[in-house]
Design a protein around this motif. Structure first.
Motif, PDB file in Angstrom:
ATOM      1  N   ASN A  27      44.342  34.658  22.822  1.00 26.32           N
ATOM      2  CA  ASN A  27      43.053  34.219  23.071  1.00 26.32           C
ATOM      3  C   ASN A  27      42.442  35.078  23.997  1.00 26.32           C
ATOM      4  O   ASN A  27      42.686  36.000  24.380  1.00 26.32           O
ATOM      5  N   GLN A  29      38.592  35.136  26.705  1.00 25.69           N
ATOM      6  CA  GLN A  29      37.649  34.559  27.288  1.00 25.69           C
ATOM      7  C   GLN A  29      36.449  35.604  27.775  1.00 25.69           C
ATOM      8  O   GLN A  29      36.860  36.748  27.848  1.00 25.69           O
ATOM      9  N   TYR A  88      33.501  36.040  30.881  1.00 26.44           N
ATOM     10  CA  TYR A  88      32.817  35.546  32.256  1.00 26.44           C
ATOM     11  C   TYR A  88      31.564  36.529  32.303  1.00 26.44           C
ATOM     12  O   TYR A  88      31.668  37.535  32.000  1.00 26.44           O
ATOM     13  N   PHE A 119      32.892  31.310  34.014  1.00 23.97           N
ATOM     14  CA  PHE A 119      33.432  31.025  32.665  1.00 23.97           C
ATOM     15  C   PHE A 119      32.152  31.191  31.842  1.00 23.97           C
ATOM     16  O   PHE A 119      31.140  30.039  32.030  1.00 23.97           O
ATOM     17  N   GLN A 154      35.536  30.578  25.591  1.00 23.66           N
ATOM     18  CA  GLN A 154      36.915  31.009  25.176  1.00 23.66           C
ATOM     19  C   GLN A 154      37.016  31.274  23.516  1.00 23.66           C
ATOM     20  O   GLN A 154      36.464  30.173  22.694  1.00 23.66           O
ATOM     21  N   VAL A 168      38.173  38.641  29.293  1.00 22.03           N
ATOM     22  CA  VAL A 168      39.669  38.341  29.868  1.00 22.03           C
ATOM     23  C   VAL A 168      40.683  38.235  29.005  1.00 22.03           C
ATOM     24  O   VAL A 168      40.276  37.455  28.149  1.00 22.03           O
ATOM     25  N   LEU A 169      41.715  38.671  29.018  1.00 22.15           N
ATOM     26  CA  LEU A 169      42.714  38.746  27.915  1.00 22.15           C
ATOM     27  C   LEU A 169      43.855  37.609  28.384  1.00 22.15           C
ATOM     28  O   LEU A 169      44.189  37.539  29.402  1.00 22.15           O
ATOM     29  N   ALA A 170      44.552  37.031  27.300  1.00 15.32           N
ATOM     30  CA  ALA A 170      45.978  36.618  27.302  1.00 15.32           C
ATOM     31  C   ALA A 170      46.628  36.980  26.155  1.00 15.32           C
ATOM     32  O   ALA A 170      46.147  36.928  25.345  1.00 15.32           O
ATOM     33  N   TYR A 214      49.627  33.313  31.003  1.00 15.17           N
ATOM     34  CA  TYR A 214      48.394  32.553  31.216  1.00 15.17           C
ATOM     35  C   TYR A 214      47.699  33.111  32.080  1.00 15.17           C
ATOM     36  O   TYR A 214      47.021  32.640  32.890  1.00 15.17           O
ATOM     37  N   ILE A 215      48.005  34.370  32.677  1.00 13.23           N
ATOM     38  CA  ILE A 215      47.430  35.124  33.815  1.00 13.23           C
ATOM     39  C   ILE A 215      46.173  35.903  33.204  1.00 13.23           C
ATOM     40  O   ILE A 215      46.392  36.740  32.314  1.00 13.23           O
ATOM     41  N   PRO A 216      45.047  35.561  33.806  1.00 12.72           N
ATOM     42  CA  PRO A 216      43.921  36.112  33.336  1.00 12.72           C
ATOM     43  C   PRO A 216      43.817  37.588  33.625  1.00 12.72           C
ATOM     44  O   PRO A 216      43.787  37.976  34.834  1.00 12.72           O
ATOM     45  N   THR A 217      43.599  38.394  32.614  1.00 19.94           N
ATOM     46  CA  THR A 217      43.639  39.995  32.818  1.00 19.94           C
ATOM     47  C   THR A 217      42.354  40.425  32.548  1.00 19.94           C
ATOM     48  O   THR A 217      41.872  40.365  31.384  1.00 19.94           O
ATOM     49  N   PHE A 218      41.468  41.087  33.638  1.00 15.84           N
ATOM     50  CA  PHE A 218      40.286  41.265  33.393  1.00 15.84           C
ATOM     51  C   PHE A 218      39.946  42.615  32.911  1.00 15.84           C
ATOM     52  O   PHE A 218      40.606  43.729  33.172  1.00 15.84           O
ATOM     53  N   GLY A 219      38.956  42.969  31.929  1.00 18.75           N
ATOM     54  CA  GLY A 219      38.317  44.142  31.798  1.00 18.75           C
ATOM     55  C   GLY A 219      37.758  44.655  33.004  1.00 18.75           C
ATOM     56  O   GLY A 219      37.327  43.884  33.953  1.00 18.75           O
TER      57      GLY A 219
END
Lengths: 111, 113
Positions: free
Chosen positions: A31, A33, A35, A45, A48, A90-92, A97-102
């Motif tokens: 999924n 998200q 922000y 947020f 999603q 923000v990727l997963a 479940y760790i939010p990885t930001f662009g």
């Protein structure tokens, strides 16, 4: 680690113009998200997306998840000065479940 | 209202000092995260925790450690502050093991001189 590409890095628009930011991943996502961070603020947020090809709208904001679940976009119609800020995808992927930001796209709206 | 509170909005520390950044959440969230944010680099994950006393390294853990003795509190420790650790530090929390919305604190602007 997971690769996230977000473009453009900056975008200047005149108030009333449209704006789009794109997010691309090197891996298939479970999924995504989005922000928004106002200047001097913290990320908040927005939405999603989970399903392939999903499109969601929030007033003038349209969010899209690619068919292959490797990319996403955020489109703002008729920008307003209140839209100013940095937009992050923000990727997963997989079981993470760790939010990885662009790196984000900073939107500057000129009145 | 959900709340993530960071102990300081601004901090100035000297090189070599041990620095503690505190974060408290009142939502009973399992997951907590520490990020640093630098211009043009977005948010980079330093450490995260998915349970009390559990911690995992993120993308840039060097020079940092963390502590989570209670569910609501997640502390970031700079063992010996250096000027390249001058940054905005953001704490976040989220619910459970699923991928859910993250709530952020207001951030701590740390300057190391």
């Amino acid at each position: 680690g997971q690769q996230v590409m977000q473009i453009p890095q900056y975008q200047h628009v005149q108030e009333g113009e449209d704006f789009t930011t794109y997010c691309n991943s090197s891996t298939t996502l479970s999924n995504i998200q989005w922000y928004k961070q106002r200047p001097g603020g913290h990320p908040v947020f927005l939405i999603q997306l989970v399903k392939s090809g999903e499109v969601k709208k929030q007033k003038r904001l349209t969010f899209q998840f690619g068919e292959a679940k490797k990319n996403s976009s955020l489109h703002i119609t008729a920008t307003q000065t209140t839209d100013v800020g940095t937009y992050f995808c923000v990727l997963a992927s997989g079981g993470s479940y760790i939010p990885t930001f662009g790196r984000g796209t900073s939107l500057i709206v000129h009145p | 209202d959900v709340k993530v509170t960071q102990s300081s909005r601004y901090l100035v520390k000297r090189t070599g000092e041990k620095v503690f950044l505190e974060c408290v959440q009142d939502m009973d969230h399992e997951n907590m995260f520490w990020y640093r944010q630098d211009p043009g680099l977005g948010l980079r994950l330093i450490y995260f925790s998915y349970d009390v006393k559990m911690k995992e390294k993120g993308d840039i853990p060097e020079g940092y450690s963390v502590s989570r003795e209670k569910k609501e509190r997640f502390s970031l420790i700079l063992e010996s502050a250096s000027t390249n650790q001058t940054s905005m530090y953001l704490c976040a929390s989220s619910r459970g093991l699923g991928y859910t919305e993250a709530f952020f604190g207001q951030g701590t602007r740390l300057t190391v001189v």
